[in-house]
Design a protein around this motif. Structure first.
Motif, PDB file in Angstrom:
ATOM      1  N   TYR A  94       0.815  -1.210   0.000  1.00  0.00           N
ATOM      2  CA  TYR A  94       0.000   0.000   0.000  1.00  0.00           C
ATOM      3  C   TYR A  94       0.853   1.267   0.000  1.00  0.00           C
ATOM      4  O   TYR A  94       0.373   2.341   0.347  1.00  0.00           O
ATOM      5  CB  TYR A  94      -0.940  -0.001   1.214  1.00  0.00           C
ATOM      6  CG  TYR A  94      -1.930  -1.144   1.169  1.00  0.00           C
ATOM      7  CD1 TYR A  94      -3.040  -1.092   0.330  1.00  0.00           C
ATOM      8  CD2 TYR A  94      -1.732  -2.282   1.943  1.00  0.00           C
ATOM      9  CE1 TYR A  94      -3.942  -2.159   0.276  1.00  0.00           C
ATOM     10  CE2 TYR A  94      -2.614  -3.343   1.897  1.00  0.00           C
ATOM     11  CZ  TYR A  94      -3.717  -3.277   1.051  1.00  0.00           C
ATOM     12  OH  TYR A  94      -4.597  -4.316   0.980  1.00  0.00           O
ATOM     13  N   SER A  95       2.160   1.124  -0.346  1.00  0.00           N
ATOM     14  CA  SER A  95       3.053   2.284  -0.465  1.00  0.00           C
ATOM     15  C   SER A  95       3.804   2.168  -1.773  1.00  0.00           C
ATOM     16  O   SER A  95       3.958   1.065  -2.331  1.00  0.00           O
ATOM     17  CB  SER A  95       4.040   2.340   0.702  1.00  0.00           C
ATOM     18  OG  SER A  95       3.364   2.351   1.932  1.00  0.00           O
ATOM     19  N   ALA A  96       4.323   3.296  -2.244  1.00  0.00           N
ATOM     20  CA  ALA A  96       5.037   3.282  -3.512  1.00  0.00           C
ATOM     21  C   ALA A  96       6.431   2.697  -3.324  1.00  0.00           C
ATOM     22  O   ALA A  96       7.137   3.024  -2.374  1.00  0.00           O
ATOM     23  CB  ALA A  96       5.137   4.710  -4.064  1.00  0.00           C
ATOM     24  N   GLY A  97       6.868   1.846  -4.256  1.00  0.00           N
ATOM     25  CA  GLY A  97       8.218   1.320  -4.266  1.00  0.00           C
ATOM     26  C   GLY A  97       8.438   0.179  -3.305  1.00  0.00           C
ATOM     27  O   GLY A  97       7.515  -0.490  -2.849  1.00  0.00           O
ATOM     28  N   ARG A  98       9.729  -0.033  -3.001  1.00  0.00           N
ATOM     29  CA  ARG A  98      10.118  -1.143  -2.151  1.00  0.00           C
ATOM     30  C   ARG A  98      10.349  -0.654  -0.744  1.00  0.00           C
ATOM     31  O   ARG A  98      10.624   0.522  -0.487  1.00  0.00           O
ATOM     32  CB  ARG A  98      11.391  -1.808  -2.685  1.00  0.00           C
ATOM     33  CG  ARG A  98      11.178  -2.515  -4.021  1.00  0.00           C
ATOM     34  CD  ARG A  98      12.512  -3.055  -4.567  1.00  0.00           C
ATOM     35  NE  ARG A  98      13.153  -3.997  -3.662  1.00  0.00           N
ATOM     36  CZ  ARG A  98      12.844  -5.294  -3.577  1.00  0.00           C
ATOM     37  NH1 ARG A  98      11.900  -5.800  -4.358  1.00  0.00           N
ATOM     38  NH2 ARG A  98      13.486  -6.097  -2.751  1.00  0.00           N
ATOM     39  N   GLY A  99      10.307  -1.612   0.188  1.00  0.00           N
ATOM     40  CA  GLY A  99      10.538  -1.285   1.576  1.00  0.00           C
ATOM     41  C   GLY A  99      10.467  -2.538   2.414  1.00  0.00           C
ATOM     42  O   GLY A  99      10.656  -3.663   1.924  1.00  0.00           O
ATOM     43  N   VAL A 100      10.220  -2.349   3.683  1.00  0.00           N
ATOM     44  CA  VAL A 100      10.074  -3.456   4.617  1.00  0.00           C
ATOM     45  C   VAL A 100       8.787  -3.253   5.405  1.00  0.00           C
ATOM     46  O   VAL A 100       8.279  -2.126   5.544  1.00  0.00           O
ATOM     47  CB  VAL A 100      11.270  -3.554   5.577  1.00  0.00           C
ATOM     48  CG1 VAL A 100      12.519  -4.008   4.856  1.00  0.00           C
ATOM     49  CG2 VAL A 100      11.517  -2.225   6.281  1.00  0.00           C
ATOM     50  N   SER A 101       8.256  -4.371   5.919  1.00  0.00           N
ATOM     51  CA  SER A 101       7.016  -4.324   6.694  1.00  0.00           C
ATOM     52  C   SER A 101       7.261  -4.931   8.063  1.00  0.00           C
ATOM     53  O   SER A 101       8.106  -5.825   8.234  1.00  0.00           O
ATOM     54  CB  SER A 101       5.906  -5.088   5.969  1.00  0.00           C
ATOM     55  OG  SER A 101       5.621  -4.510   4.712  1.00  0.00           O
ATOM     56  N   PHE A 102       6.498  -4.402   9.035  1.00  0.00           N
ATOM     57  CA  PHE A 102       6.571  -4.911  10.403  1.00  0.00           C
ATOM     58  C   PHE A 102       5.187  -5.436  10.750  1.00  0.00           C
ATOM     59  O   PHE A 102       4.187  -4.698  10.699  1.00  0.00           O
ATOM     60  CB  PHE A 102       6.976  -3.811  11.382  1.00  0.00           C
ATOM     61  CG  PHE A 102       7.080  -4.269  12.801  1.00  0.00           C
ATOM     62  CD1 PHE A 102       8.139  -5.053  13.209  1.00  0.00           C
ATOM     63  CD2 PHE A 102       6.104  -3.923  13.742  1.00  0.00           C
ATOM     64  CE1 PHE A 102       8.254  -5.470  14.528  1.00  0.00           C
ATOM     65  CE2 PHE A 102       6.208  -4.349  15.056  1.00  0.00           C
ATOM     66  CZ  PHE A 102       7.278  -5.127  15.450  1.00  0.00           C
ATOM     67  N   ALA A 103       5.114  -6.751  11.094  1.00  0.00           N
ATOM     68  CA  ALA A 103       3.827  -7.394  11.383  1.00  0.00           C
ATOM     69  C   ALA A 103       3.774  -7.815  12.829  1.00  0.00           C
ATOM     70  O   ALA A 103       4.719  -8.421  13.347  1.00  0.00           O
ATOM     71  CB  ALA A 103       3.633  -8.601  10.471  1.00  0.00           C
ATOM     72  N   ALA A 104       2.651  -7.467  13.488  1.00  0.00           N
ATOM     73  CA  ALA A 104       2.460  -7.839  14.898  1.00  0.00           C
ATOM     74  C   ALA A 104       1.106  -8.514  15.045  1.00  0.00           C
ATOM     75  O   ALA A 104       0.074  -7.929  14.673  1.00  0.00           O
ATOM     76  CB  ALA A 104       2.548  -6.607  15.784  1.00  0.00           C
ATOM     77  N   PRO A 105       1.050  -9.753  15.557  1.00  0.00           N
ATOM     78  CA  PRO A 105      -0.235 -10.447  15.749  1.00  0.00           C
ATOM     79  C   PRO A 105      -1.135  -9.679  16.709  1.00  0.00           C
ATOM     80  O   PRO A 105      -0.670  -9.077  17.686  1.00  0.00           O
ATOM     81  CB  PRO A 105       0.155 -11.798  16.310  1.00  0.00           C
ATOM     82  CG  PRO A 105       1.611 -11.958  15.968  1.00  0.00           C
ATOM     83  CD  PRO A 105       2.179 -10.601  15.966  1.00  0.00           C
ATOM     84  N   ALA A 106      -2.428  -9.724  16.385  1.00  0.00           N
ATOM     85  CA  ALA A 106      -3.386  -9.027  17.247  1.00  0.00           C
ATOM     86  C   ALA A 106      -3.554  -9.767  18.565  1.00  0.00           C
ATOM     87  O   ALA A 106      -3.433 -10.997  18.637  1.00  0.00           O
ATOM     88  CB  ALA A 106      -4.736  -8.906  16.529  1.00  0.00           C
ATOM     89  N   ASP A 107      -3.779  -9.013  19.644  1.00  0.00           N
ATOM     90  CA  ASP A 107      -4.047  -9.637  20.931  1.00  0.00           C
ATOM     91  C   ASP A 107      -5.451 -10.236  20.946  1.00  0.00           C
ATOM     92  O   ASP A 107      -6.384  -9.686  20.340  1.00  0.00           O
ATOM     93  CB  ASP A 107      -3.933  -8.610  22.050  1.00  0.00           C
ATOM     94  CG  ASP A 107      -2.489  -8.213  22.278  1.00  0.00           C
ATOM     95  OD1 ASP A 107      -1.597  -8.900  21.744  1.00  0.00           O
ATOM     96  OD2 ASP A 107      -2.253  -7.207  22.977  1.00  0.00           O
ATOM     97  N   GLY A 108      -5.620 -11.363  21.592  1.00  0.00           N
ATOM     98  CA  GLY A 108      -6.925 -12.009  21.733  1.00  0.00           C
ATOM     99  C   GLY A 108      -7.173 -13.008  20.625  1.00  0.00           C
ATOM    100  O   GLY A 108      -6.516 -13.020  19.588  1.00  0.00           O
ATOM    101  N   ALA A 109      -8.120 -13.916  20.833  1.00  0.00           N
ATOM    102  CA  ALA A 109      -8.442 -14.967  19.866  1.00  0.00           C
ATOM    103  C   ALA A 109      -9.941 -15.224  19.895  1.00  0.00           C
ATOM    104  O   ALA A 109     -10.659 -14.846  20.829  1.00  0.00           O
ATOM    105  CB  ALA A 109      -7.665 -16.240  20.199  1.00  0.00           C
ATOM    106  N   ASP A 110     -10.386 -15.896  18.827  1.00  0.00           N
ATOM    107  CA  ASP A 110     -11.815 -16.233  18.778  1.00  0.00           C
ATOM    108  C   ASP A 110     -12.088 -17.488  19.610  1.00  0.00           C
ATOM    109  O   ASP A 110     -11.204 -18.010  20.300  1.00  0.00           O
ATOM    110  CB  ASP A 110     -12.281 -16.399  17.330  1.00  0.00           C
ATOM    111  CG  ASP A 110     -11.503 -17.495  16.615  1.00  0.00           C
ATOM    112  OD1 ASP A 110     -10.816 -18.304  17.308  1.00  0.00           O
ATOM    113  OD2 ASP A 110     -11.562 -17.554  15.374  1.00  0.00           O
TER     114      ASP A 110
END
Length: 587
Positions: free
Chosen positions: A173-189
């Motif tokens: 969702y951004s122009a060009g290349r880069g890096v992403s940081f992913a963090a799992p959401a707290d809580g579960a179904d």
């Protein structure tokens, strides 16, 4: 002083000026060299330390900025991941989008921040080139959409239930290349499945801007690399294809020396290298800085200081040589004076130009010695002393047998003259005579052994052997008669009484040497030859002659003289008869 035996090696002699100059110059050079080496070593270490400290300071500054920059991004992602009730409630998407918008507004590091639920639906905000955040609302069923849940880094985050940084990739969702940081959401179904994943995108443009700020002076570069050495961001341009890339050399050196990397030699230039992990990421920050850029000015100053030190050393050496000349120059002059005094040469002795008190005292002592020896020379034949010293003979009683020619002189009727002429008149007249006689004798190589009242005893062949001693003696006798004739003419004109001298000469062996006591010695000769010469002088009165010589002497003259044979005569006080000749003239 005795001369050493010919087979004894003499110690090597050196000039005092060379020794003093070498000593002073050596001390100055050694001290300067020691100071120079210590200064160069210390300055080198200091410069290297200064460069390392400057590099460390700049590296830590950049690392701190990167960590703060990334912390703002990860904090926003974690905040979104920890937001409660991401789905299952009415209006949850709007609340998540509004939260993402607020977090992006607070974090300049993020280019996009969104939430991906368990079904793959995406809700969040994004921005480009500093523009205002735009909403992101993407459904999983949208045609052509990339399913982020299929990305390795998303799977890794979901499996580990912990935040994960991605490898470089094309941002969703951004122009060009880069890096992403992913963090799992707290809580579960109800089935224990995580509700989704909060993701933040960081473009390379932001990281490039950071690493390019590594050196405010425009020197040095830095890069952020991942665990596999892939470049995430770097401040310089990569090397052209086929050329050595400095980053590869930096990484290799940092890997071999993780704690304290040595200098890197690249393209004939020394680089300081440092690599540190970036906390909270799998990345490392590496930086390299030309040492010359930091300490070049200081090093040039060090070179200038070394040149000044070298010039100072040269000036010190010149000063030491000048000082040695100031010290040893007068000493050399005094050494020449001492040698001349040793040869009993006292006329026109050189003077020294010095302000050193010890040298002036030494000159004064030599002057006093010269005055004393000059007075001593009036009592002792100078040539005798010089020859004895030259031959290295000890000044002790002793004698040797030598072939000599002895001459005795006597003024005719001096007893009556001394009784009739006042001493004030006679002594000056006699002094004039002896001065003339001494000049003649010395001019012909004779040695005045002693003055005997109005007479003299003279030797040829001692102390120095002379093959032509009889010739020299007879020439001296005739020259003495001529000199006395000139004096008589002057004396008569002044109203003084004329003097007539008688001369006896004989050649033969005699004992010559130093005779006397241990306290007082005199160089003389004795023996029958001396007695005969004295008796021949007395025979002049009997034969009415001025110069008589024995047959032994005349036989050695050759054809150079005109002689008149007197015949054999009995000498008074001596047994035997002696052939006598009158020496008339030299032919």
């Amino acid at each position: 002083m005795r001369n050493p035996p010919p087979d004894v090696a003499l110690p090597r002699r050196r000039r005092l000026r060379i020794e003093v100059g070498t000593l002073i110059a050596g001390l100055v050079a050694a001290q300067a060299a020691m100071l120079g080496l210590l200064g160069y070593w210390g300055a080198g270490r200091l410069l290297h330390g200064v460069a390392r400290e400057a590099h460390l300071e700049e590296h830590v500054r950049l690392e701190t900025e990167i960590r703060a920059y990334l912390a703002s991004a990860t904090g926003a992602v974690r905040a979104l991941a920890q937001a409660p009730k991401h789905r299952g409630e009415r209006g949850a998407d709007e609340r998540n989008a509004e939260l993402a918008r607020a977090l992006v507004a607070q974090s300049a590091a993020l280019d996009a921040l969104y939430f991906v639920d368990a079904d793959g639906n995406t809700i969040g905000v994004g921005r480009e080139s500093g523009a205002a955040p735009r909403p992101i609302q993407d459904r999983a069923a949208k045609p052509g959409r990339i399913d982020l849940r299929a990305q390795d880094w998303m799977r890794e985050a979901a499996a580990s239930a912990s935040p994960v940084w991605s490898e470089p990739h094309v941002l969703a969702y951004s122009a060009g290349r880069g890096v992403s940081f992913a963090a799992p959401a707290d809580g579960a179904d109800a089935h224990g499945t995580r509700e989704g994943m909060a993701v933040g995108e960081v473009s390379f443009g932001h990281l490039h801007a950071l690493v390019e700020s590594f050196s405010h002076a425009g020197a040095g570069d830095s890069a952020v690399v991942d665990a596999q050495g892939k470049v995430i961001a770097r401040s310089d341009e990569p090397a052209s294809k086929g050329a050595a890339d400095i980053l590869d050399e930096v990484l290799a050196l940092a890997a071999a020396h993780p704690l304290d990397a040595p200098l890197l030699d690249h393209a004939s230039q020394a680089y300081l290298v440092r690599a540190t992990p970036i906390a909270g990421t799998p990345w490392r920050l590496v930086s390299w800085l030309p040492e010359e850029a930091v300490v070049g000015g200081l090093r040039r100053g060090l070179v200038a200081a070394a040149m000044v030190l070298a010039l100072t050393l040269i000036a010190a050496l010149a000063l030491s040589l000048w000082l040695s000349r100031r010290i040893t120059g007068p000493v050399e002059v005094l050494a020449r004076v001492a040698r001349r005094i040793g040869r009993l040469e006292f006329d026109n002795l050189p003077r020294v130009d010095s302000s050193v008190e010890e040298i002036l005292r030494l000159e004064q002592a030599l002057d006093e010695s010269a005055i004393s020896l000059k007075a001593f020379r009036k009592f002792v034949p100078a040539d005798v002393v010089s020859e004895l010293v030259k031959q290295g003979r000890p000044l002790a009683p002793g004698g040797r047998l030598a072939e000599v020619t002895a001459m005795f002189t006597d003024i005719e009727g001096f007893t009556g003259i001394s009784a009739s002429v006042p001493p004030g008149v006679l002594v000056p007249q006699l002094t004039e005579y002896f001065n003339a006689a001494a000049g003649v004798i010395l001019a012909h190589g004779g040695t005045i052994d002693k003055y005997i009242g109005d007479g003299m005893m003279i030797l040829w062949g001692a102390p120095v052997a002379q093959e032509d001693a009889p010739v020299r003696a007879c020439r001296a006798a005739l020259a003495l008669c001529d000199a006395l004739d000139e004096l008589n003419a002057q004396w008569t004109a002044r109203g003084l009484r004329a003097l007539r001298t008688r001369i006896g000469i004989h050649t033969g062996p005699a004992v010559v040497g130093l005779l006397g006591s241990s306290e007082r010695l005199a160089f003389t000769a004795f023996g029958d030859t001396i007695n005969v010469a004295s008796r021949i002088e007395g025979a002049n009165k009997e034969f009415g002659t001025r110069v008589l010589a024995s047959g032994h002497t005349v036989a050695a003259l050759g054809n150079g003289f005109v002689t008149r044979p007197i015949g054999e005569a009995q000498l008074r006080g001596h047994g035997g008869r002696w052939a006598l000749f009158e020496v008339v003239a030299s032919s």
